[in-house]
Each structure stands twice: as C-alpha cells, then as structure tokens.
Design a protein around this motif. Sequence first.
Motif, PDB file in Angstrom:
ATOM      1  N   GLN A 146       3.286   7.839   8.566  1.00  0.00           N
ATOM      2  CA  GLN A 146       3.112   6.750   9.534  1.00  0.00           C
ATOM      3  C   GLN A 146       1.965   7.014  10.505  1.00  0.00           C
ATOM      4  OE1 GLN A 146       6.976   6.313  11.283  1.00  0.00           O
ATOM      5  NE2 GLN A 146       7.845   5.386   9.446  1.00  0.00           N
ATOM      6  N   SER A 147       1.390   8.180  10.437  1.00  0.00           N
ATOM      7  CA  SER A 147       0.317   8.531  11.374  1.00  0.00           C
ATOM      8  C   SER A 147      -1.029   8.007  10.889  1.00  0.00           C
ATOM      9  CB  SER A 147       0.238  10.060  11.547  1.00  0.00           C
ATOM     10  OG  SER A 147      -0.337  10.647  10.391  1.00  0.00           O
ATOM     11  N   ASP A 148      -2.002   8.110  11.743  1.00  0.00           N
ATOM     12  CA  ASP A 148      -3.356   7.698  11.404  1.00  0.00           C
ATOM     13  C   ASP A 148      -4.147   8.849  10.796  1.00  0.00           C
ATOM     14  OD1 ASP A 148      -2.928   5.140  12.383  1.00  0.00           O
ATOM     15  OD2 ASP A 148      -3.586   5.665  14.401  1.00  0.00           O
ATOM     16  N   ASN A 149      -3.521   9.978  10.560  1.00  0.00           N
ATOM     17  CA  ASN A 149      -4.209  11.159  10.030  1.00  0.00           C
ATOM     18  C   ASN A 149      -4.403  11.120   8.530  1.00  0.00           C
ATOM     19  OD1 ASN A 149      -4.294  12.284  12.592  1.00  0.00           O
ATOM     20  ND2 ASN A 149      -2.280  13.222  12.345  1.00  0.00           N
ATOM     21  N   ARG A 150      -3.890  10.107   7.879  1.00  0.00           N
ATOM     22  CA  ARG A 150      -3.963  10.037   6.417  1.00  0.00           C
ATOM     23  C   ARG A 150      -5.358   9.827   5.933  1.00  0.00           C
ATOM     24  NH1 ARG A 150       0.800   6.335   4.325  1.00  0.00           N
ATOM     25  NH2 ARG A 150       1.070   7.853   2.767  1.00  0.00           N
ATOM     26  N   GLU A 168       0.833  -1.208   0.000  1.00  0.00           N
ATOM     27  CA  GLU A 168       0.000   0.000   0.000  1.00  0.00           C
ATOM     28  C   GLU A 168       0.864   1.253   0.000  1.00  0.00           C
ATOM     29  OE1 GLU A 168      -3.026   2.445   2.882  1.00  0.00           O
ATOM     30  OE2 GLU A 168      -2.725   0.330   3.273  1.00  0.00           O
ATOM     31  N   HIS A 169       1.962   1.234   0.782  1.00  0.00           N
ATOM     32  CA  HIS A 169       2.843   2.397   0.863  1.00  0.00           C
ATOM     33  C   HIS A 169       3.440   2.723  -0.508  1.00  0.00           C
ATOM     34  CE1 HIS A 169       5.648   5.301   2.499  1.00  0.00           C
ATOM     35  NE2 HIS A 169       6.613   4.661   1.888  1.00  0.00           N
ATOM     36  N   GLU A 170       3.840   1.699  -1.256  1.00  0.00           N
ATOM     37  CA  GLU A 170       4.454   1.934  -2.553  1.00  0.00           C
ATOM     38  C   GLU A 170       3.442   2.455  -3.574  1.00  0.00           C
ATOM     39  OE1 GLU A 170       8.033  -1.339  -2.504  1.00  0.00           O
ATOM     40  OE2 GLU A 170       5.996  -2.004  -2.932  1.00  0.00           O
ATOM     41  N   GLN A 171       2.170   2.162  -3.374  1.00  0.00           N
ATOM     42  CA  GLN A 171       1.147   2.603  -4.303  1.00  0.00           C
ATOM     43  C   GLN A 171       0.688   4.031  -4.023  1.00  0.00           C
ATOM     44  OE1 GLN A 171      -1.967  -0.298  -4.157  1.00  0.00           O
ATOM     45  NE2 GLN A 171      -0.700  -1.910  -5.010  1.00  0.00           N
ATOM     46  N   ARG A 172       0.957   4.547  -2.872  1.00  0.00           N
ATOM     47  CA  ARG A 172       0.531   5.898  -2.526  1.00  0.00           C
ATOM     48  C   ARG A 172       1.410   6.931  -3.215  1.00  0.00           C
ATOM     49  NH1 ARG A 172      -3.287   6.008   1.284  1.00  0.00           N
ATOM     50  NH2 ARG A 172      -3.144   8.226   1.610  1.00  0.00           N
ATOM     51  N   LEU A 210      -8.773  12.170  -1.674  1.00  0.00           N
ATOM     52  CA  LEU A 210      -8.317  11.243  -2.705  1.00  0.00           C
ATOM     53  C   LEU A 210      -7.722   9.986  -2.077  1.00  0.00           C
ATOM     54  CD1 LEU A 210      -6.548  13.653  -5.219  1.00  0.00           C
ATOM     55  CD2 LEU A 210      -8.752  12.500  -5.521  1.00  0.00           C
ATOM     56  N   GLU A 211      -8.072   8.851  -2.624  1.00  0.00           N
ATOM     57  CA  GLU A 211      -7.489   7.601  -2.146  1.00  0.00           C
ATOM     58  C   GLU A 211      -6.085   7.455  -2.719  1.00  0.00           C
ATOM     59  OE1 GLU A 211      -9.775   4.036  -2.377  1.00  0.00           O
ATOM     60  OE2 GLU A 211     -11.653   5.150  -2.122  1.00  0.00           O
TER      61      GLU A 211
END
Length: 156
Positions: free
Chosen positions: A152-156, A3-7, A72-73
């Motif tokens: 790394q936060s949950d604010n995304r 998921e990180h690489e796709q963002r 945006l996702e």
Amino acid sequence: MTEHEQRITILSFEGPDKVGKSTLIREVNRAANYRFLCIDRFTGSAWVYDKLSGRRDRTDSISTAEGELSRLENVDVLNVLLSCDPEVLRERIRQEDEYSDARLEHLDQALEYYREYAQEIARLPIIEIDTTDKSVEDTVQEILSKVESYEQSDNR
C-alpha cells in the motif's frame, strides 16, 4: 483485473539455519491462500554462504541482479529477513541433527553476514522479523501485515 491483482509478489525468506524459514513459508502460503511466490533463500543467502565458504565474491553481480529485480513492472520482490536470539538458535540447532557442530561453528559469523547484507548489500526491500519469542501464527500475521503495508506504500 485490477492493477493489484496483476502484480506478483515474491517473498524471499532469508536467515540462518533453524530461524523458521521453511515453517513460515508453509504457514504464510496457507494464510495468504498461496497469493505469494515464497522462496527459501535467495540472493541474500547466496551472498552470506559465499562469504562463509570463501567462494568467489559475487557482491557486484548480486547487487546488479537485485537492482534489476527491483525495476520489474508488476513484480515486487521482498526479502523477509528472519532473525532470532543467537542462544535460541543454538538450542534449536543442537536439537537438530548430526550436522549441528558445523552449523554452530559458523553461526555467529553467519548472523554478522546477514546483518552486513541487510545494511550494505541488499537492493531489494527488506522486511525484518525476529522469530525468538513469537508463535508461528503471530509471526505469520506480522509478515502479512508488513507485506500489506509495503504493497500500500508509495515505495513500490
């Protein structure tokens, strides 16, 4: 891919003339191996310079656009709001070019508008960075550290 690489992370560098936007964009790109899409001025600067020039008030449309961008996702848009001691900025501007008088004339108002934008208008996350007394390398590391903390936060 994870998921990180796709963002996709977009870093919008905002702030007045001579605060270090172009230099920092170049150096963040190098240090992060061009992992981010870095842009020089975006919605914040559009709002500030609309206010400075007395153009139409696009506050609502800028706020709406930022709200849409924030939803945006797989895309993070972060404002890197750069600031600097006004006297240091004045000296940098004086050393610049033939337009220094015009830039100096509106500097204090521009700084106030950037503060207002950050406090009242912005709907995208803001990473505040003061470029007054730091080396470019230290500033780049601070930016990258704050972006990593955000990712790394949950604010995304």
